[in-house]
Design a protein around this motif. Structure first.
Motif, PDB file in Angstrom:
ATOM      1  N   ASP A 456       0.828  -1.016  -0.107  1.00 46.70           N
ATOM      2  CA  ASP A 456       0.019  -0.088   0.114  1.00 46.70           C
ATOM      3  C   ASP A 456       0.845   1.305  -0.202  1.00 46.70           C
ATOM      4  O   ASP A 456       0.543   2.213  -0.833  1.00 46.70           O
ATOM      5  N   GLU A 457       1.978   1.242   0.770  1.00 42.97           N
ATOM      6  CA  GLU A 457       2.851   2.451   0.845  1.00 42.97           C
ATOM      7  C   GLU A 457       3.592   2.541  -0.516  1.00 42.97           C
ATOM      8  O   GLU A 457       3.830   3.732  -0.832  1.00 42.97           O
ATOM      9  N   SER A 458       3.884   1.749  -1.318  1.00 32.41           N
ATOM     10  CA  SER A 458       4.683   1.852  -2.452  1.00 32.41           C
ATOM     11  C   SER A 458       3.746   2.434  -3.462  1.00 32.41           C
ATOM     12  O   SER A 458       4.036   3.345  -4.116  1.00 32.41           O
ATOM     13  N   LEU A 459       2.273   1.910  -3.522  1.00 33.58           N
ATOM     14  CA  LEU A 459       1.486   2.267  -4.515  1.00 33.58           C
ATOM     15  C   LEU A 459       0.992   3.785  -4.282  1.00 33.58           C
ATOM     16  O   LEU A 459       0.672   4.608  -5.148  1.00 33.58           O
ATOM     17  N   LYS A 460       0.909   3.967  -2.631  1.00 36.44           N
ATOM     18  CA  LYS A 460       0.688   5.397  -2.317  1.00 36.44           C
ATOM     19  C   LYS A 460       1.556   6.339  -2.924  1.00 36.44           C
ATOM     20  O   LYS A 460       1.233   7.529  -3.287  1.00 36.44           O
ATOM     21  N   MET A 461       2.834   6.059  -2.858  1.00 38.49           N
ATOM     22  CA  MET A 461       3.865   6.916  -3.464  1.00 38.49           C
ATOM     23  C   MET A 461       3.513   7.207  -5.034  1.00 38.49           C
ATOM     24  O   MET A 461       3.839   8.445  -5.596  1.00 38.49           O
ATOM     25  N   GLU A 466       1.817  11.044  -9.092  1.00 43.47           N
ATOM     26  CA  GLU A 466       1.024  11.192 -10.052  1.00 43.47           C
ATOM     27  C   GLU A 466      -0.120  12.248 -10.114  1.00 43.47           C
ATOM     28  O   GLU A 466      -0.370  13.037 -11.169  1.00 43.47           O
ATOM     29  N   THR A 467      -0.655  12.505  -9.035  1.00 44.84           N
ATOM     30  CA  THR A 467      -1.457  13.540  -8.552  1.00 44.84           C
ATOM     31  C   THR A 467      -0.973  14.888  -8.933  1.00 44.84           C
ATOM     32  O   THR A 467      -1.515  15.613  -9.562  1.00 44.84           O
ATOM     33  N   THR A 468       0.358  14.973  -8.513  1.00 43.54           N
ATOM     34  CA  THR A 468       1.150  16.269  -8.310  1.00 43.54           C
ATOM     35  C   THR A 468       1.509  16.530  -9.906  1.00 43.54           C
ATOM     36  O   THR A 468       1.185  17.553 -10.489  1.00 43.54           O
ATOM     37  N   ASP A 469       1.668  15.383 -10.586  1.00 43.83           N
ATOM     38  CA  ASP A 469       2.208  15.583 -12.031  1.00 43.83           C
ATOM     39  C   ASP A 469       0.914  16.038 -12.758  1.00 43.83           C
ATOM     40  O   ASP A 469       1.107  16.970 -13.894  1.00 43.83           O
ATOM     41  N   ASN A 470      -0.297  15.407 -12.697  1.00 43.10           N
ATOM     42  CA  ASN A 470      -1.521  15.904 -13.262  1.00 43.10           C
ATOM     43  C   ASN A 470      -1.708  17.445 -13.089  1.00 43.10           C
ATOM     44  O   ASN A 470      -2.419  18.209 -13.957  1.00 43.10           O
ATOM     45  N   GLU A 471      -1.751  17.701 -11.784  1.00 44.82           N
ATOM     46  CA  GLU A 471      -2.169  19.099 -11.398  1.00 44.82           C
ATOM     47  C   GLU A 471      -1.089  19.861 -12.176  1.00 44.82           C
ATOM     48  O   GLU A 471      -1.665  21.117 -12.718  1.00 44.82           O
ATOM     49  N   LEU A 488       3.988   6.352 -17.235  1.00 48.25           N
ATOM     50  CA  LEU A 488       5.331   5.751 -16.915  1.00 48.25           C
ATOM     51  C   LEU A 488       5.104   4.565 -15.754  1.00 48.25           C
ATOM     52  O   LEU A 488       5.745   3.561 -15.710  1.00 48.25           O
ATOM     53  N   TYR A 489       4.047   4.531 -14.968  1.00 49.90           N
ATOM     54  CA  TYR A 489       3.779   3.895 -13.942  1.00 49.90           C
ATOM     55  C   TYR A 489       2.950   2.596 -14.498  1.00 49.90           C
ATOM     56  O   TYR A 489       2.827   1.920 -13.325  1.00 49.90           O
ATOM     57  N   LYS A 490       2.590   2.572 -15.404  1.00 47.62           N
ATOM     58  CA  LYS A 490       1.711   1.112 -15.881  1.00 47.62           C
ATOM     59  C   LYS A 490       2.207   0.102 -15.564  1.00 47.62           C
ATOM     60  O   LYS A 490       1.736  -0.867 -14.761  1.00 47.62           O
ATOM     61  N   PRO A 491       3.590  -0.360 -15.922  1.00 41.97           N
ATOM     62  CA  PRO A 491       4.381  -1.761 -15.362  1.00 41.97           C
ATOM     63  C   PRO A 491       4.460  -1.726 -13.991  1.00 41.97           C
ATOM     64  O   PRO A 491       4.130  -2.941 -13.444  1.00 41.97           O
TER      65      PRO A 491
END
Length: 884
Positions: A456-461, A466-471, A488-491
């Motif tokens: 969970d911590e890994s995916l939260k990072m 990704e949220t910051t990048d989208n903003e 970039l994070y799809k794999p």
């Protein structure tokens, strides 16, 4: 004429290679001598980069050798590490070699997480340094000529290699210095210079004029191609570098043509074609005259001009007095041939003669990936064979327990614990009994929770980044040019989903184990009791003692012994299967070297079939043997049951013995399952920690890249104008002359931005008036048109009447190089009308225009005297804006 062009080096920011590469080595390779060697190699690679890029390089071959070694090492290490944005993310930042920056910001730069980008920029520096070394050579000796030609060809080949590979090495638009157009032009320039060096060597060696003429003509052709390339590409001349290069290329093109014509004229003279000799010399003279008139500040052609003129004068004199040969037109002359003795050096690593691969023992990533897949295939094969044997053994134990064998054969006395049950009880106690099982069951949720938290911590990072990048992408739109985090994070997200699916299946398996334990818990607890309590818990019965020694009993015992042998053979076979090892790296490396690719599936399946084919046959034979023996056991047990006296006590006793035997088998299976589950969770924790490190690394790299891009965007925004462009108001444009004295006076006109030329009659000592707008009541058209009123203006006065306060315009900058331009009051008219005569009245001096009711403007003060009636500004006043 010996002006040669060199290329400036690109500059790079510092990058720490040690941390990410060391982390990959420690996570990929087990702690061993090889791992320590790889970690030392990582340190050496980092030092090599600092030596090649972290300091100014001398224009010497030793500096070029360091660059070549680093480039070769990059080529060698590229297939051995997973350099990519979503794996081993290393961001390399390089500045544009030709862009020198501006007052408001640094030069153009690009940061990419791509080793191909690093290789491209390093190769650019190889070419640039080679061009600098070649330009520094002494061309008066053979050694200098050879060295210069060698490095110009290396530079040409390196630039050409970048042109062919840069777009495939980068995943976005490159900076202009490494764009295909730029490096293609630089490659042509370097090739032309190499050809010129060969021309100089042929001249110094006094080779035949026909050969020298062809060499010079080829050099002229190369220079012409480079010049056309610079002009053809619209984006190249914007560089100041190419603005200086263009005249040199044009001059060299003419000079090489002139040399070709000069040496070809000697050949014509030898063939007694005196008219052709004069025509070629005249053409050569025109060419060097063009160079002298246009490009004299770049290239000196005095010696060549003198030589051509001497030859031309002598040829004309001889032809006028002796030969009287007709001089043909230049266009009618035979074309001079070409001889290209140069070609771009092929870029095929290793380029350094002293190169040694720091990671020679490390296999390429293609082999590592194939090895990983092979290991999975091998594990699947081993698990399938071992699982098949264990299932068969469990089936056998279940059948025998349902038949109460071998306890039924051992319980002919009816009042003691059967030997097999006693052994099973001792076995359960030795393995820890109920406490061991319960402790293992208690530990599983904690292990599961730890793994879930890591995942969970890994995916939260990833989610937060990704949220910051989208903003930021929404905020900056097309300016935010980097790869979207979602792509970039799809794999990584696929890998995370796979881990979550594995955990969900593990939870289901844990529940199955718990349910089975609950079913057999009571009987397992009974097996854990002391022997006397266990014996008391088993009902007594009066068996038929006559069955002891009967043939049916003997047959059953023989069949059970055979089954026991089958199970022992499986245990031995399981150990052998798990112990099989084979190093597939050599096979994969050979395939990669021969075919350039690895057909992993074909190679792996073939090798696994060779390794485990015989074991597969033995497992199948064991299954068939067990099936035959169980069929015979069931038949014999039916005969045994029919002969055995049946009563309620004996049936109850047999039922308890069956449950005890089944509880023992279930205990052993549950215990194995729980231990395997514990090992699975611990192993998965290590894998998830590596996954977390991978996520952490890429998020950190993306954050660094994000900060760098934000910084560049801020500088770019700061350089932009603060307001959009707007149309100039009509009163600020140049209007037509007023039609009459009543014409309204327009508003103030901005001060001129260019300096007006000084007329010859103006005294040199008089300072030019400053760039200030005239008063609103004065018509600025008077400076260029005839006044509408024919009445003479009133005589100027020294002290004009007071004026109403006028709105002050923005201060205007002074311009460096024009002394005396400092600010004056608004009332002063910057247009020196008295210096110009009217176009229709050339002999009549212009009288200053004066509106009714307003005093005239003072006339010109004597030289060195102040203007009367105006407050004076000190000459030391600082300008409002920075000097241009």
């Amino acid at each position: 004429m010996a002006t040669f062009i060199s290329v400036p080096l690109k500059k790079s920011s510092e990058v720490d290679l040690v941390k990410p590469l060391s982390k990959f080595v420690t996570s990929t390779y087990p702690a061993s001598e090889d791992q320590g060697e790889y970690l030392r190699a990582v340190e050496e690679l980092n030092k090599l980069r600092k030596s090649a890029l972290g300091r100014p390089l001398d224009k010497h071959e030793s500096s070029l050798e360091i660059l070549l070694r680093y480039y070769d090492q990059l080529c060698a290490v590229e297939p051995k590490f997973p350099f990519s944005e979503n794996q081993l993310c290393l961001t390399f930042t390089w500045k544009d070699a030709f862009d020198k920056g501006s007052l408001f910001g640094g030069s153009v730069k690009l940061a990419l997480a791509s080793l191909g980008y690093e290789k491209t920029c390093v190769l650019f520096n190889v070419a640039a340094l080679a061009s600098q070394i070649a330009s520094e050579q002494n061309l008066d000796n053979d050694e200098g000529l050879k060295t210069s030609a060698k490095y110009y060809q290396l530079a040409s080949g390196a630039f050409g290699h970048i042109k062919d590979t840069v777009l495939s090495a980068l995943n976005r638009e490159p900076t202009m210095d490494i764009s295909p157009e730029t490096v293609g032009t630089l490659s042509l320039i370097m090739l032309a210079q190499a050809q010129e060096v060969f021309f100089l060597k042929a001249t110094s060696d006094k080779m035949k004029d026909a050969v020298i003429a062809k060499l010079a003509n080829q050099a002229a052709d190369f220079y012409g191609d480079a010049f056309k390339q610079c002009q053809y590409k619209d984006n190249l001349p914007k560089y100041f570098y190419f603005q200086e290069v263009l005249p040199v290329l044009a001059a060299k093109h003419c000079i090489m043509q002139a040399n070709a014509e000069l040496h070809q004229s000697v050949l014509a003279k030898q063939k007694k074609r005196f008219g052709e000799e004069i025509a070629r010399l005249q053409h050569a003279a025109e060419l060097v005259k063009t160079v002298a008139s246009r490009y004299d500040e770049y290239v000196s052609v005095k010696d060549l001009t003198d030589k051509i003129n001497r030859c031309l004068t002598a040829a004309k004199k001889d032809n006028d007095f002796i030969y009287h040969d007709r001089v043909p037109e230049v266009k009618d002359l035979e074309h001079i041939g070409k001889a290209a003795l140069v070609k771009p050096t092929a870029i095929t690593p290793p380029l350094s003669q002293k190169f040694s691969d720091l990671f020679e023992k490390m296999v390429p990533m293609a082999v590592q990936q194939s090895m990983s897949i092979y290991s999975q295939r091998k594990a699947e094969t081993v698990n399938r064979l071992v699982g098949t044997m264990r299932e068969a053994t469990n089936l056998c134990n279940g059948v025998l327990a349902s038949l109460n064998l071998p306890a039924a054969l051992e319980d002919l006395s009816g009042d003691s614990i059967p030997q097999s049950i006693a052994e099973k009880a001792r076995n359960v106690v030795q393995h820890g009994g109920l406490q061991s099982i319960e402790q293992l069951i208690k530990d599983l949720p904690e292990l599961l929770t730890r793994n879930r938290e890591i995942l969970d911590e890994s995916l939260k990072m990833l989610d937060d980044e990704e949220t910051t990048d989208n903003e930021l992408r929404t905020k900056f739109s097309q300016r935010w040019s980097r790869t979207p985090s979602g792509d970039l994070y799809k794999p990584l997200r696929t890998e995370g989903a796979n881990f979550r699916n594995i955990l969900d299946k593990a939870v289901q398996a844990d529940q199955v184990v718990r349910d089975r334990y609950s079913t057999h818990c009571a009987m397992i607890a009974l097996l854990c009791k002391p022997e006397n309590e266990l014996n008391a818990a088993i009902p007594s019965a009066n068996p038929t003692k006559t069955l002891q020694g009967s043939e049916v009993v003997n047959v059953l015992r023989s069949l059970l012994a055979q089954l026991e042998e089958v199970k022992k053979e499986r245990e031995t076979m399981e150990g052998e299967i798990k112990a099989v090892t084979f190093d597939m790296s050599i096979t994969f490396l050979t395939a990669l070297a021969q075919d350039g690719a690895i057909n992993e599936e074909q190679l792996s399946l073939g090798q696994l079939d060779q390794l485990y084919g015989s074991y597969n046959q033995r497992v199948q034979a064991s299954l068939r043997t067990q099936e035959e023996l169980l069929g015979k056991v069931q038949t014999s047990h039916q005969e045994f049951s029919s002969l055995k006296q049946s009563n309620a006590d004996s049936n109850q006793r047999e039922e308890v013995l069956k449950k005890l035997a089944s509880a023992h088998d279930s205990y052993m299976e549950i215990s194995n399952n729980l231990r395997e589950g514990t090992k699975f969770y611990n192993d998965l924790t290590e894998i998830l920690l590596k996954f977390q490190n991978k996520c952490s690394d890429i998020v950190f790299a993306r954050k660094t890249e994000r900060d760098e891009l934000l910084k560049d965007l801020q500088q770019s925004i700061a350089r932009e104008p603060s307001a959009p462009t707007f149309n100039v108001p009509a009163y600020q444009s140049t209007p037509a002359a007023p039609s009459g004295p009543a014409a309204p006076a327009p508003g103030p006109t901005p001060a001129p931005r260019t300096v007006f030329p000084v007329q010859p009659q103006q005294p040199e000592s008089k300072p030019q008036p400053p760039a200030r707008p005239p008063p609103p009541s004065v018509t600025p058209q008077a400076a260029s048109t005839t006044p509408a009123s024919s009445q003479p203006a009133a005589a100027p006065t020294n002290n004009p009447p007071p004026m109403a306060p006028q709105a002050q315009g923005p201060p205007y900058p002074t311009y460096q190089g024009y002394p005396g331009y400092y600010q004056m009051p608004m009332g002063y008219n910057p247009y020196a009308y008295g210096q110009y005569n009217m176009p229709n009245m050339p002999n009549m001096p212009y009288m200053p225009y004066q509106t009714p009711g307003q005093g005239g403007y003072p006339g010109t003060a004597p030289a060195g005297q102040p203007y009367p009636g105006y407050p004076q500004q000190p000459p030391q006043q600082q300008p409002y804006y920075p000097q241009q």
